[in-house]
Design a protein around this motif. Structure first.
Motif, PDB file in Angstrom:
ATOM      1  N   SER A 304      46.206 -15.732 113.096  1.00 11.43           N
ATOM      2  CA  SER A 304      47.327 -15.375 114.283  1.00 11.43           C
ATOM      3  C   SER A 304      47.464 -16.654 115.207  1.00 11.43           C
ATOM      4  CB  SER A 304      45.965 -14.597 115.063  1.00 11.43           C
ATOM      5  OG  SER A 304      45.820 -13.288 114.478  1.00 11.43           O
ATOM      6  N   GLY A 305      46.442 -17.595 115.161  1.00 11.62           N
ATOM      7  CA  GLY A 305      46.864 -18.866 116.048  1.00 11.62           C
ATOM      8  C   GLY A 305      48.200 -19.497 115.194  1.00 11.62           C
ATOM      9  N   MET A 306      48.119 -19.475 113.871  1.00 10.64           N
ATOM     10  CA  MET A 306      49.312 -20.231 113.243  1.00 10.64           C
ATOM     11  C   MET A 306      50.590 -19.361 113.740  1.00 10.64           C
ATOM     12  SD  MET A 306      47.689 -20.964 109.437  1.00 10.64           S
ATOM     13  CE  MET A 306      48.921 -22.174 109.015  1.00 10.64           C
ATOM     14  N   ILE A 307      50.340 -18.187 113.946  1.00 14.16           N
ATOM     15  CA  ILE A 307      51.662 -17.324 114.094  1.00 14.16           C
ATOM     16  C   ILE A 307      51.990 -17.746 115.784  1.00 14.16           C
ATOM     17  CG2 ILE A 307      52.853 -15.015 114.553  1.00 14.16           C
ATOM     18  CD1 ILE A 307      52.428 -15.329 111.547  1.00 14.16           C
ATOM     19  N   ASP A 308      51.144 -18.015 116.593  1.00 10.08           N
ATOM     20  CA  ASP A 308      51.312 -18.211 117.996  1.00 10.08           C
ATOM     21  C   ASP A 308      52.082 -19.554 118.122  1.00 10.08           C
ATOM     22  OD1 ASP A 308      50.269 -15.895 118.928  1.00 10.08           O
ATOM     23  OD2 ASP A 308      48.337 -16.814 119.286  1.00 10.08           O
ATOM     24  N   ARG A 309      51.751 -20.434 116.997  1.00 11.66           N
ATOM     25  CA  ARG A 309      52.135 -21.783 117.238  1.00 11.66           C
ATOM     26  C   ARG A 309      53.352 -22.127 116.406  1.00 11.66           C
ATOM     27  NH1 ARG A 309      46.537 -22.766 116.734  1.00 11.66           N
ATOM     28  NH2 ARG A 309      46.914 -23.036 114.518  1.00 11.66           N
ATOM     29  N   ASN A 310      53.941 -20.846 115.824  1.00  7.39           N
ATOM     30  CA  ASN A 310      55.141 -20.804 114.862  1.00  7.39           C
ATOM     31  C   ASN A 310      54.934 -21.809 113.680  1.00  7.39           C
ATOM     32  OD1 ASN A 310      57.577 -19.580 114.621  1.00  7.39           O
ATOM     33  ND2 ASN A 310      58.728 -21.257 115.814  1.00  7.39           N
ATOM     34  N   GLU A 311      53.862 -21.580 113.161  1.00  7.00           N
ATOM     35  CA  GLU A 311      53.540 -22.538 111.941  1.00  7.00           C
ATOM     36  C   GLU A 311      53.809 -21.872 110.594  1.00  7.00           C
ATOM     37  OE1 GLU A 311      50.071 -25.254 114.266  1.00  7.00           O
ATOM     38  OE2 GLU A 311      49.512 -24.063 112.185  1.00  7.00           O
ATOM     39  N   ASP A 312      53.796 -22.279 109.664  1.00  2.00           N
ATOM     40  CA  ASP A 312      54.027 -21.362 108.343  1.00  2.00           C
ATOM     41  C   ASP A 312      52.706 -20.740 108.234  1.00  2.00           C
ATOM     42  OD1 ASP A 312      54.500 -20.431 105.923  1.00  2.00           O
ATOM     43  OD2 ASP A 312      55.324 -22.079 104.907  1.00  2.00           O
ATOM     44  N   ALA A 313      52.707 -19.521 108.070  1.00  2.00           N
ATOM     45  CA  ALA A 313      51.321 -18.664 108.143  1.00  2.00           C
ATOM     46  C   ALA A 313      51.177 -17.935 106.497  1.00  2.00           C
ATOM     47  CB  ALA A 313      51.018 -17.812 109.128  1.00  2.00           C
ATOM     48  N   GLN A 314      52.325 -18.383 105.791  1.00  2.00           N
ATOM     49  CA  GLN A 314      52.250 -17.482 104.620  1.00  2.00           C
ATOM     50  C   GLN A 314      51.095 -17.420 103.771  1.00  2.00           C
ATOM     51  OE1 GLN A 314      54.985 -18.040 100.361  1.00  2.00           O
ATOM     52  NE2 GLN A 314      55.379 -19.405 102.042  1.00  2.00           N
ATOM     53  N   PHE A 315      50.368 -18.600 103.406  1.00  2.00           N
ATOM     54  CA  PHE A 315      49.229 -18.558 102.637  1.00  2.00           C
ATOM     55  C   PHE A 315      48.085 -18.129 103.316  1.00  2.00           C
ATOM     56  CE2 PHE A 315      51.654 -21.923 100.047  1.00  2.00           C
ATOM     57  CZ  PHE A 315      52.055 -21.111  99.184  1.00  2.00           C
ATOM     58  N   ALA A 316      47.993 -18.688 104.398  1.00  2.00           N
ATOM     59  CA  ALA A 316      46.852 -18.044 105.355  1.00  2.00           C
ATOM     60  C   ALA A 316      46.991 -16.508 105.661  1.00  2.00           C
ATOM     61  CB  ALA A 316      46.926 -18.806 106.904  1.00  2.00           C
ATOM     62  N   ALA A 317      48.043 -15.910 105.807  1.00  2.00           N
ATOM     63  CA  ALA A 317      48.209 -14.523 105.863  1.00  2.00           C
ATOM     64  C   ALA A 317      47.746 -13.840 104.755  1.00  2.00           C
ATOM     65  CB  ALA A 317      49.678 -14.276 106.534  1.00  2.00           C
ATOM     66  N   ALA A 318      48.450 -14.248 103.538  1.00  2.00           N
ATOM     67  CA  ALA A 318      47.893 -13.628 102.226  1.00  2.00           C
ATOM     68  C   ALA A 318      46.337 -13.544 101.809  1.00  2.00           C
ATOM     69  CB  ALA A 318      48.882 -14.319 101.294  1.00  2.00           C
ATOM     70  N   LYS A 319      45.974 -14.783 102.312  1.00  2.00           N
ATOM     71  CA  LYS A 319      44.564 -14.910 101.950  1.00  2.00           C
ATOM     72  C   LYS A 319      43.700 -13.918 102.966  1.00  2.00           C
ATOM     73  CE  LYS A 319      44.546 -19.413 100.725  1.00  2.00           C
ATOM     74  NZ  LYS A 319      44.492 -21.173 100.850  1.00  2.00           N
ATOM     75  N   THR A 320      44.131 -13.764 104.342  1.00  2.00           N
ATOM     76  CA  THR A 320      43.503 -13.076 105.189  1.00  2.00           C
ATOM     77  C   THR A 320      43.429 -11.550 104.796  1.00  2.00           C
ATOM     78  OG1 THR A 320      43.998 -14.817 106.851  1.00  2.00           O
ATOM     79  CG2 THR A 320      43.298 -12.579 107.619  1.00  2.00           C
ATOM     80  N   LYS A 321      44.809 -11.121 104.615  1.00  2.00           N
ATOM     81  CA  LYS A 321      44.805  -9.673 104.075  1.00  2.00           C
ATOM     82  C   LYS A 321      43.925  -9.633 102.775  1.00  2.00           C
ATOM     83  CE  LYS A 321      48.058  -5.835 103.686  1.00  2.00           C
ATOM     84  NZ  LYS A 321      48.053  -5.578 102.027  1.00  2.00           N
ATOM     85  N   ILE A 322      43.909 -10.085 101.922  1.00  2.00           N
ATOM     86  CA  ILE A 322      43.450  -9.999 100.465  1.00  2.00           C
ATOM     87  C   ILE A 322      41.906  -9.836 101.112  1.00  2.00           C
ATOM     88  CG2 ILE A 322      42.669 -10.688  98.349  1.00  2.00           C
ATOM     89  CD1 ILE A 322      45.439 -12.224  98.081  1.00  2.00           C
ATOM     90  N   PHE A 323      41.459 -10.873 101.723  1.00  2.00           N
ATOM     91  CA  PHE A 323      39.882 -10.759 101.920  1.00  2.00           C
ATOM     92  C   PHE A 323      39.541  -9.654 102.727  1.00  2.00           C
ATOM     93  CE2 PHE A 323      35.952 -11.907 104.279  1.00  2.00           C
ATOM     94  CZ  PHE A 323      35.249 -12.335 103.165  1.00  2.00           C
ATOM     95  N   ALA A 324      40.162  -9.541 103.783  1.00  2.98           N
ATOM     96  CA  ALA A 324      39.844  -8.099 104.847  1.00  2.98           C
ATOM     97  C   ALA A 324      40.101  -7.027 104.224  1.00  2.98           C
ATOM     98  CB  ALA A 324      40.835  -8.332 105.999  1.00  2.98           C
ATOM     99  N   THR A 325      40.850  -6.719 103.177  1.00  5.93           N
ATOM    100  CA  THR A 325      40.933  -5.546 102.732  1.00  5.93           C
ATOM    101  C   THR A 325      40.006  -5.078 101.630  1.00  5.93           C
ATOM    102  OG1 THR A 325      43.532  -5.714 102.822  1.00  5.93           O
ATOM    103  CG2 THR A 325      42.881  -3.982 101.433  1.00  5.93           C
ATOM    104  N   ARG A 326      39.629  -6.192 100.814  1.00  2.82           N
ATOM    105  CA  ARG A 326      38.578  -6.048  99.868  1.00  2.82           C
ATOM    106  C   ARG A 326      37.064  -5.876 100.844  1.00  2.82           C
ATOM    107  NH1 ARG A 326      40.073 -10.652  95.281  1.00  2.82           N
ATOM    108  NH2 ARG A 326      41.668  -9.280  94.167  1.00  2.82           N
ATOM    109  N   MET A 327      37.159  -6.646 101.797  1.00  2.00           N
ATOM    110  CA  MET A 327      35.746  -6.326 102.650  1.00  2.00           C
ATOM    111  C   MET A 327      35.758  -5.109 103.072  1.00  2.00           C
ATOM    112  SD  MET A 327      34.831  -6.849 106.241  1.00  2.00           S
ATOM    113  CE  MET A 327      36.501  -6.551 107.089  1.00  2.00           C
ATOM    114  N   ALA A 328      36.832  -4.447 103.330  1.00  2.82           N
ATOM    115  CA  ALA A 328      36.767  -3.159 103.981  1.00  2.82           C
ATOM    116  C   ALA A 328      36.588  -2.055 102.720  1.00  2.82           C
ATOM    117  CB  ALA A 328      38.086  -2.512 104.698  1.00  2.82           C
TER     118      ALA A 328
END
Ligand SMILES: Cc1cc2nc3c(=O)[nH]c(=O)nc-3n(C[C@H](O)[C@H](O)[C@H](O)COP(=O)(O)OP(=O)(O)OC[C@H]3O[C@@H](n4cnc5c(N)ncnc54)[C@H](O)[C@@H]3O)c2cc1C
Length: 384
Positions: A304-328
């Motif tokens: 989220s911080g990367m999006i706020d700072r307008n950084e390229d969050a492509q890989f961070a977002a993908a990893k976060t969604k994969i991890f959180a979905t599997r966690m759930a």
């Protein structure tokens, strides 16, 4: 909810209000919505009063002007009460935000107020009956004419479509040109040529309001172009990084809610003369969920911080969604197991949240597509 260093006192105060809204309005209604296969339309008005339909919309345009991090936290809290409702709400806010950012001042002024008040709902339509993961394969065609574009085609699996009529539409402008030919437009569902389809009857999570619509020679005006061909595809891919992060936040909210319910049950229910929470084999499941939940929330906070700072969050977002979905997907059934038969009662969120986690595995990039994205460089290196 994560401890966020990057939220302002004003945003933290809003999160308290959102917590009350989720506990008092959404959570009590959610089992009834589910039983009646209902869409939580009425509660959108209450959310709008808190400003949640315009969370990221600039203050000058009537919104709250908050950061992406704040939005991610709001979705975490609301999804803990009901995932489908959280998705519905945030999709309306997303359309309002996109119009504030990308539409002409006239179009923004025409549509944003009704979205902010909750009088009208918004949707974002990429998917078609034959094209989901392969977004570049969409065939809804926008053909230029003297007044703008005439559009024909079908959209499927679009959140809020049971009731929304302000749509961000992605359409092809040159058949067969893939992503390069895709443009983004504003569609008004009250105009001729817009035909709503029946909603999709799902197993649960009816509050997401998923359905489709058809455009039959629908006329788009010149000023309703949001992004031309060549730009729209790239903007969609950039915006979807944010969506992946808030879907991950929603998975955290659902696991947190399930954890609280199970932990509370373990404080009261007795077996073999002791409370469930006193049995080591029982309570370790809570600990396992807590560990992964903390990790997922750290990932959400970081991305989220990367999006706020307008950084390229492509890989961070993908990893976060994969991890959180599997966690759930891993912990929701395990936490339900802690409840015994009691967990099956629909006043508890386990069943609804499980379907929510399943949906999270598809929307805004399926787990497989995200793995493809993450491993694309390996494939290119192996090909050399
Ligand atoms: C409840 C709900 C709400 C939605 N809301 C919206 C919305 O608001 N707007 C919108 O535009 N779309 C929306 N979608 C659509 C969603 O984005 C798609 O479901 C998603 O893109 C996957 O497409 P698909 O379901 O057609 O699966 P397909 O593309 O048909 O794929 C089927 C399966 O195969 C896997 N797969 C496909 N290709 C590959 C490959 N190359 N390698 C390995 N595996 C592969 C996929 O991951 C998936 O598991 C929604 C979907 C759901 C379920």
């Amino acid at each position: 909810m994560t401890e966020f260093a990057n939220l302002t006192p004003q945003q933290l105060a809003l999160l308290q209000q959102v917590r009350t809204f989720a506990d008092d309005v959404v959570a009590p209604a959610a089992p009834e919505w589910d039983r009646n296969r209902a869409f939580g339309r009425d509660a959108i008005g209450a959310a709008a009063k808190l400003g949640l339909t315009g969370l990221q919309v600039p203050v000058a345009m009537g919104g709250l002007g908050h950061s992406f991090s704040c939005k991610a936290q709001v979705t975490d809290i609301v999804a803990g009460a009901d995932f489908g409702f959280a998705m519905s709400l945030i999709n309306t806010q997303n359309v309002a935000y996109k119009l504030s950012r990308d539409a002409s001042p006239e179009v923004a002024q025409r549509y944003i107020p009704a979205l902010l008040s909750g009088d009208r709902l918004g949707s974002t339509a990429l998917t078609e009956p034959h094209a989901g993961s392969d977004f570049a394969a969409i065939t809804t065609l926008a053909t230029p004419n003297v007044d703008g574009w005439s559009v024909t085609g079908k959209k499927a699996w679009i959140i809020n479509t049971v009731a929304s009529d302000i749509m961000v539409l992605y359409a092809q402008t040159e058949a067969g040109s893939g992503g390069a030919g895709i443009a983004a437009f504003l569609i008004d569902g009250t105009r001729d040529g817009f035909v709503r389809s029946d909603r999709f009857e799902m197993t649960a999570q009816h509050t997401i309001g998923a359905g489709g619509f058809e455009l039959r020679d629908y006329q788009i005006r010149h000023d309703e172009l949001l992004q031309p061909a060549g730009e729209a595809f790239k903007v969609a891919l950039r915006d979807i990084n944010g969506a992946r992060i808030y879907v991950a936040a929603m998975c955290c909210g659902m696991v947190d809610a399930a954890l609280q319910v199970a932990a509370n049950y373990g404080r009261n229910r007795k077996t073999f003369g002791r409370r469930l929470g006193e049995h080591q084999g029982w309570r370790w499941t809570l600990g396992e969920a807590d560990v992964d939940l903390s990790a997922a929330r750290q990932m959400v906070g970081h991305a989220s911080g990367m999006i706020d700072r307008n950084e390229d969050a492509q890989f961070a977002a993908a990893k976060t969604k994969i991890f959180a979905t599997r966690m759930a997907e891993r912990h929701l059934p395990a936490l339900a197991q802690l409840m015994g038969a009691e967990g099956l009662q629909d006043k508890h969120p386990f069943g609804r949240h499980l379907i929510g986690a399943r949906i999270a595995g598809f929307v805004d990039g399926s787990t497989e597509m995200l793995l493809e994205r993450l491993t694309g460089t390996y494939a290119r290196e192996a090909k050399r």
